[in-house]
Write an enzyme that holds these catalytic residues in place. Sequence first.
Site, PDB file in Angstrom:
ATOM      1  N   CYS A 179       1.046  -1.040  -0.077  1.00  0.00           N
ATOM      2  CA  CYS A 179       0.057  -0.084   0.120  1.00  0.00           C
ATOM      3  C   CYS A 179       0.873   1.276  -0.052  1.00  0.00           C
ATOM      4  O   CYS A 179       1.323   1.542  -0.939  1.00  0.00           O
ATOM      5  CB  CYS A 179      -0.925  -0.063   1.264  1.00  0.00           C
ATOM      6  SG  CYS A 179      -2.444   1.112   0.995  1.00  0.00           S
ATOM      7  N   HIS A 225      -3.533  -4.962   0.675  1.00  0.00           N
ATOM      8  CA  HIS A 225      -3.177  -5.382   2.056  1.00  0.00           C
ATOM      9  C   HIS A 225      -3.093  -6.997   2.145  1.00  0.00           C
ATOM     10  O   HIS A 225      -4.201  -7.410   2.757  1.00  0.00           O
ATOM     11  CB  HIS A 225      -3.849  -4.678   3.058  1.00  0.00           C
ATOM     12  CG  HIS A 225      -3.887  -3.370   3.320  1.00  0.00           C
ATOM     13  ND1 HIS A 225      -2.479  -2.993   4.171  1.00  0.00           N
ATOM     14  CD2 HIS A 225      -4.197  -2.055   2.632  1.00  0.00           C
ATOM     15  CE1 HIS A 225      -2.587  -1.524   4.301  1.00  0.00           C
ATOM     16  NE2 HIS A 225      -3.412  -1.199   3.123  1.00  0.00           N
ATOM     17  N   GLU A 277      -1.529  -8.749   4.083  1.00  0.00           N
ATOM     18  CA  GLU A 277      -1.440  -9.429   5.569  1.00  0.00           C
ATOM     19  C   GLU A 277      -2.705  -9.251   6.186  1.00  0.00           C
ATOM     20  O   GLU A 277      -2.817 -10.049   7.098  1.00  0.00           O
ATOM     21  CB  GLU A 277      -0.459  -8.292   6.300  1.00  0.00           C
ATOM     22  CG  GLU A 277      -1.572  -7.059   6.816  1.00  0.00           C
ATOM     23  CD  GLU A 277      -1.598  -5.949   5.872  1.00  0.00           C
ATOM     24  OE1 GLU A 277      -2.412  -5.042   5.939  1.00  0.00           O
ATOM     25  OE2 GLU A 277      -1.189  -6.005   4.574  1.00  0.00           O
TER      26      GLU A 277
END
Length: 247
Positions: free
Chosen positions: A119, A219, A221
Amino acid sequence: MASNGSSAWPPVIGITTYLEHSAFGIWETEAVVLHRSYVESVRAAGGNAVLLPPLGDWRAETVGWLDGLVLAGGADIESTRYGQEPHPTTGTPQPARDEAEFALLAAARELDLPVLAVCRGMQLLNVALGGTLHQHTPEQVSNTDHQPSIARFGKNDVTVRGGSRLAGILGRAVTVQCHHHQSLDRIGEGLDVVATAADGTVEAVELPGARFIIGVQSHPEQDIEDSRLFAALVAAAVRRRQELERQ
């Protein structure tokens, strides 16, 4: 090269962090913080995560013990770094974090460390290579799909270019989680755009010739069950360590 000297040990992956006013336990203070999901993603992929604060002396000589680097998401990059006045929606500058992360990226490139830029991290990678940003993406695409509301991730379908490193990791199509109001405009020198959203927003870039430098606007994660990108980063870190050990 990691100090343990053996590729049998988990590679050490540095993750950049936030410097924010925070509350925890009995304290309300300035703190270095990071979403736990980054650490969990690195661990699920077989690495050991270490947190890198946005304060420090970050050069190749001081980070040579790292095996890889994650440039985490976060606040908007100061617009003067890419030659623009701030847009009314652009966040308050965080020069300490900007300075630290530009330095870490430069050190990682000098050391040929694998880098996953997430990001804000992808935006920083682009700016570091001379690119610019759209400071408020909804003005470009006439939707808020990339940042539907405060503290909530949106979902976007992304098309990945065939033959790219990213396609080899994720395939030609993937649904990602995102939360950003800025995006890439002019692409930095040497970067290849390898994924886009349906509205044309750049969703991923790669740096050809580097061992492993991938930037994603999303994202990854946030999906602990899908550690493919982090696993690819960790695998590249292991290969680099093995090569160094054979020298």
